[in-house]
Design a protein around this motif. Structure first.
Motif, PDB file in Angstrom:
ATOM      1  N   ILE A   1      68.781  39.778  63.090  1.00  0.00           N
ATOM      2  CA  ILE A   1      67.040  39.643  63.943  1.00  0.00           C
ATOM      3  C   ILE A   1      67.537  41.074  64.614  1.00  0.00           C
ATOM      4  CG2 ILE A   1      66.369  39.071  65.868  1.00  0.00           C
ATOM      5  CD1 ILE A   1      66.826  36.407  64.959  1.00  0.00           C
ATOM      6  N   GLY A   2      69.066  41.976  64.830  1.00  0.00           N
ATOM      7  CA  GLY A   2      68.511  43.135  65.473  1.00  0.00           C
ATOM      8  C   GLY A   2      69.120  43.554  64.223  1.00  0.00           C
ATOM      9  N   VAL A   3      68.922  43.777  63.681  1.00  0.00           N
ATOM     10  CA  VAL A   3      69.007  45.143  62.396  1.00  0.00           C
ATOM     11  C   VAL A   3      67.665  44.958  61.876  1.00  0.00           C
ATOM     12  CG1 VAL A   3      69.747  45.819  59.974  1.00  0.00           C
ATOM     13  CG2 VAL A   3      71.279  44.835  61.502  1.00  0.00           C
TER      14      VAL A   3
ATOM     15  N   GLY B   1      65.475  46.649  64.400  1.00  0.00           N
ATOM     16  CA  GLY B   1      65.730  48.350  64.988  1.00  0.00           C
ATOM     17  C   GLY B   1      65.155  49.135  64.194  1.00  0.00           C
ATOM     18  N   LEU B   2      65.091  48.347  62.229  1.00  0.00           N
ATOM     19  CA  LEU B   2      64.108  48.973  61.313  1.00  0.00           C
ATOM     20  C   LEU B   2      63.259  49.162  61.643  1.00  0.00           C
ATOM     21  CD1 LEU B   2      66.599  47.272  58.442  1.00  0.00           C
ATOM     22  CD2 LEU B   2      66.545  49.965  59.761  1.00  0.00           C
TER      23      LEU B   2
ATOM     24  N   LEU C   1      60.969  48.719  64.082  1.00  0.00           N
ATOM     25  CA  LEU C   1      60.791  49.073  65.734  1.00  0.00           C
ATOM     26  C   LEU C   1      60.622  50.939  65.575  1.00  0.00           C
ATOM     27  CD1 LEU C   1      61.968  46.288  68.803  1.00  0.00           C
ATOM     28  CD2 LEU C   1      59.674  47.204  68.204  1.00  0.00           C
ATOM     29  N   GLU C   2      62.145  51.691  64.705  1.00  0.00           N
ATOM     30  CA  GLU C   2      62.640  52.713  65.192  1.00  0.00           C
ATOM     31  C   GLU C   2      61.939  53.056  66.113  1.00  0.00           C
ATOM     32  OE1 GLU C   2      59.893  54.576  62.346  1.00  0.00           O
ATOM     33  OE2 GLU C   2      59.952  53.744  60.376  1.00  0.00           O
ATOM     34  N   PRO C   3      63.276  52.701  67.184  1.00  0.00           N
ATOM     35  CA  PRO C   3      63.470  53.431  68.511  1.00  0.00           C
ATOM     36  C   PRO C   3      64.142  54.855  67.918  1.00  0.00           C
ATOM     37  CG  PRO C   3      64.948  52.351  67.703  1.00  0.00           C
ATOM     38  CD  PRO C   3      64.365  51.855  66.859  1.00  0.00           C
ATOM     39  N   SER C   4      63.402  55.958  68.980  1.00  0.00           N
ATOM     40  CA  SER C   4      63.843  56.783  69.604  1.00  0.00           C
ATOM     41  C   SER C   4      65.132  56.787  70.802  1.00  0.00           C
ATOM     42  CB  SER C   4      63.863  57.975  69.234  1.00  0.00           C
ATOM     43  OG  SER C   4      62.668  58.091  70.520  1.00  0.00           O
ATOM     44  N   VAL C   5      66.242  56.946  70.496  1.00  0.00           N
ATOM     45  CA  VAL C   5      67.553  57.573  71.702  1.00  0.00           C
ATOM     46  C   VAL C   5      66.949  58.162  72.172  1.00  0.00           C
ATOM     47  CG1 VAL C   5      69.521  57.167  71.799  1.00  0.00           C
ATOM     48  CG2 VAL C   5      69.324  56.808  69.528  1.00  0.00           C
TER      49      VAL C   5
ATOM     50  N   GLN D   1      72.013  59.820  74.915  1.00  0.00           N
ATOM     51  CA  GLN D   1      72.094  60.629  73.553  1.00  0.00           C
ATOM     52  C   GLN D   1      73.690  60.631  72.961  1.00  0.00           C
ATOM     53  OE1 GLN D   1      70.128  63.250  71.466  1.00  0.00           O
ATOM     54  NE2 GLN D   1      68.783  62.652  70.741  1.00  0.00           N
TER      55      GLN D   1
END
Lengths: 110, 255
Positions: A9-11, A14-15, A17-21, A26
């Motif tokens: 679910i986490g992966v 992440g894919l 939502l494509e969040p930016s750090v 960073q």
């Protein structure tokens, strides 16, 4: 099983939502990831030893992340950030290896 | 997770219990422990994916300040070195270009000299202002010596290129009497004899027509002449100079 589902679910999140750090985070995110991996392998080893406790896992997971990030933060303030982050990665890497070795011994007796 | 392992029971049983524990842990159960582990694992997966993506996207923005400064230093130093090399190469290029220019000038000079000497030596056809002189010899009284006098007169008057009949006259030309006419450089010529000469038209005409001069001699021998100055006289007879057999250039000692 539920742990694996959580990981997936986490992966996927992440894919999708494509969040930016954030720039502030960073330098710390890679270290935090390595620290979390260390905690995960530690938990697996404790599970095989029959010593697993979710409270210990939660605390160790969070404290690993926080301490690793803190060390790197202090290193950055002192001007030795890259060296200290290397040191943290090395130590965590060694711990992961020893944990994996212990897991292997438990499962395969080798 | 640095708990010390419990004192080990019998090996075979431990192995069994290791797999069994792992299997039991993977059984889906709605316990608080499973929920916490799942949440933390989700967090980890999310963080890993995020970090991997940001690393792939831009490798510069994830670097810390020290590394960036070092990188910038390296790039600047490399740029300086390349700039230096470019300057060197540019000056080399300029040098080579001026070198080829020099070579070109030298070649042009050599070509100009070659054409000048070619005209003087009779190797190249020539054209320019000059005269056309025809010597008629109705009774065959005009001999080689008279023709040679006219030639000498032309030379004295500064004629730069001379043609007699269809022969180019050079330094080694000769004129010999024969029964039917004269031989010029091995070719028999018969009257009328035609001279073509390039030079100062006025000077040549004056020199030829001077009282007691070359043309006067022709008239005295019963011949007649016709002198035509022209602004464009074309001398197209050429002669290949033979390479000197005995004479070699003397080395010139430059000061």
């Amino acid at each position: 099983m539920i742990a694996l589902i959580g990981l997936v679910i986490g992966v996927v999140a992440g894919l999708i939502l494509e969040p930016s750090v954030p720039v502030v985070l960073q330098p710390y995110l890679p270290i935090a990831v390595v620290a979390a991996l260390d905690a995960l392998f530690g938990a697996l080893r404790a599970l095989l030893d029959g010593l697993f406790d979710e409270r210990v896992f939660l605390v160790s997971f969070l404290s690993n992340i926080i301490v690793a990030a803190l060390i790197v933060f202090i290193g950055d303030q002192l001007g030795v950030g890259s060296q200290l982050s290397t040191a943290v990665v090395v130590v965590l890497g060694i711990r992961i290896f020893s944990n994996v070795a212990s897991i292997r011994r438990q499962l395969f007796r080798a | 997770m640095t708990e010390t392992p419990t004192p080990s029971p019998a090996p075979v049983r431990r192995r069994q219990s290791g797999w069994r524990r792992l299997g039991r842990a993977f059984l889906p159960r709605a316990s608080r422990a499973q929920a916490i582990v799942a949440v933390l694992c989700a967090l980890l997966g999310f963080a890993v994916v995020t970090q991997v993506r940001s690393t792939r996207q831009n490798d510069l923005s994830s670097l810390r300040q020290d590394d960036l400064v070092r990188l910038l230093d390296g790039v600047t130093r490399q740029a300086d070195l390349l700039e230096l090399e470019a300057t060197k190469l540019r000056s080399q290029q300029t040098e080579l270009e001026s070198g080829t220019d020099k070579n070109k000038v030298a070649q042009q000079n050599a070509e100009a000299r070659a054409s000048t000497q070619g005209i003087l030596a009779g190797r190249l056809p020539a054209e320019g202002p000059g005269i056309e002189l025809t010597v008629y010899s109705p009774s065959g009284t005009i001999k080689a010596s008279t023709l040679f006098n006219i030639l000498e007169e032309l030379r004295n008057a500064g004629a730069e290129a001379i043609q007699l009949g269809d022969r180019r006259i050079t330094a080694s030309s000769y004129i010999v009497d024969t029964a039917g006419g004269v031989i010029v450089d091995g070719t028999v010529l018969t009257a009328p004899y035609t001279y073509l000469a390039i030079g100062d038209t006025q000077k040549i005409s004056l020199a030829l027509e001077i009282p007691g001069g070359a043309l006067a001699a022709v008239h005295a021998l019963g011949g007649s002449t016709s002198l035509t100055p022209g602004t464009k006289v074309t001398i197209d007879a050429t002669r290949a100079p033979s390479a000197p057999q005995y004479a070699t250039p003397q080395p010139v000692n430059k000061p």
